[in-house]
Design a protein around this motif. Sequence first.
Motif, short mmCIF file in Angstrom:
data_model
loop_
_atom_site.label_atom_id
_atom_site.label_comp_id
_atom_site.label_asym_id
_atom_site.label_seq_id
_atom_site.Cartn_x
_atom_site.Cartn_y
_atom_site.Cartn_z
N ASP A 199 0.84 -1.19 0.00
CA ASP A 199 0.00 0.00 0.00
C ASP A 199 0.88 1.25 0.00
N LEU A 205 -0.27 -6.07 1.96
CA LEU A 205 -1.57 -6.71 2.05
C LEU A 205 -1.45 -8.06 1.37
N ARG A 232 -3.03 -7.23 6.71
CA ARG A 232 -2.18 -6.06 6.45
C ARG A 232 -1.07 -6.06 7.49
N ASN A 243 -4.74 -0.70 11.37
CA ASN A 243 -5.59 -1.84 11.06
C ASN A 243 -6.90 -1.77 11.85
N TYR A 256 -7.39 -7.40 7.97
CA TYR A 256 -7.87 -6.18 7.29
C TYR A 256 -9.31 -6.37 6.82
#
Length: 414
Positions: A199, A205, A232, A243, A256
């Motif tokens: 990310d 992820l 995550r 999170n 997540y």
Amino acid sequence: MYKHLKHHYLTMICIGGVSALVSCGEGTPKSPVVKTDSTGAPVENTKANSDYKPAFAGQTRIGSVKTVTPYDYKVLDSTLKSPWGITNLPDGRLIITEKSGVLRIASTDGKLSEPITGILPVKFAGQGGLLGIRVDPDFGSNRMVYWVFSEERPEGTLTAVAKGKLSADEKKIENAAVIYRATPAHKSDLHYGGRIVFDKDGNLLVSTGERSDLETRPQAQDLNSGLGKVVRITKDGQPAAGNPFLGKTGIRPEIYSYGHRNVQGLAFNPATGDLWETEFGPRGGDELNRIEPGKNYGWPIITYGIEYSGEKVGDSLQQKEGLEQPVYYWDPVISPSGITFYSGNGLPEWKNNLFIASLSRTHIARLVIENNKVVGEERLLAGEGQRFRDITEGKDGALYAITDMGKLYRISKK
């Protein structure tokens, strides 16, 4: 009645003397490039497996679109052995995983490196092996590589995430180490998930599967299990800051999103920053979802698919309050694997479209998405007869795709 459910390597099953498409091997006619900007009949005209009704208009069998801009595709290499994951190196070359545990680098003209050593042992069986791969956003300075694989443990196998440094001579991975394990382990070789993306904050992820068995399937709903999730984590495998369940008792802080069956596609939409995924349904019910933190995506409580036997799944629900609806679903299945959004300028009409590697229907699906809804669908390279496993946009603006049969394709403007 069924311990190990069949998966997306089957082509046809016979129920009551009637053959039915379950997942894979059925080719479709090659689609020529037609100059039209109109939306036509849906690309899917095969009978659905069920009479389930979509939750909203356009959730399935949207009208077709055709690419107007002339484009070319060519096979760069056909010697790969069951490739599974593909991603870019900063210099534009590609790094590719082979399920047996081999890692290679490919030039954009198709020249392959020798196998890169140092990869941790994988459990190469069924759907397991060396799976998704990404390089560190800071690869230019740290040369770190991250990958997902099926790992054998005393209790069975599980989805694991590892990292290591690519040596300066590109011949080996140095100091490889596991940073995350999606426990519990289970004695199955199905549904590992296996995709991985970074990310914007530099966190990972990773998708995990629910391992397919009826006994493990409910763990997709269990917030104290690593199965059937998108997690995550940091580069060291710890739960990432921000999170949704961080600090909550009895819930794994790395989770997540949850309620997933077997996610093999993960990608960020460059226009919105949203995370999207594709996951396998059973017989029907392949899904496209827009992932939001903390949300429950329903499996196995709700689904647009049925069991491979033809029976209903659970209570045969397609909608339930508190459970997320897929943005789009397929029935019959296309077996969606790797995905990528197109952000290049080579084919402007493809800008921000989603491209999906389809295994069982042997094509690349192009989805036009507007306001988080699918408004058009096209099938590309359907005449190639290939089980497309993963796809990525290259640094040169072309699309690169790999297939189970060992081919590397380049797709670009003519």
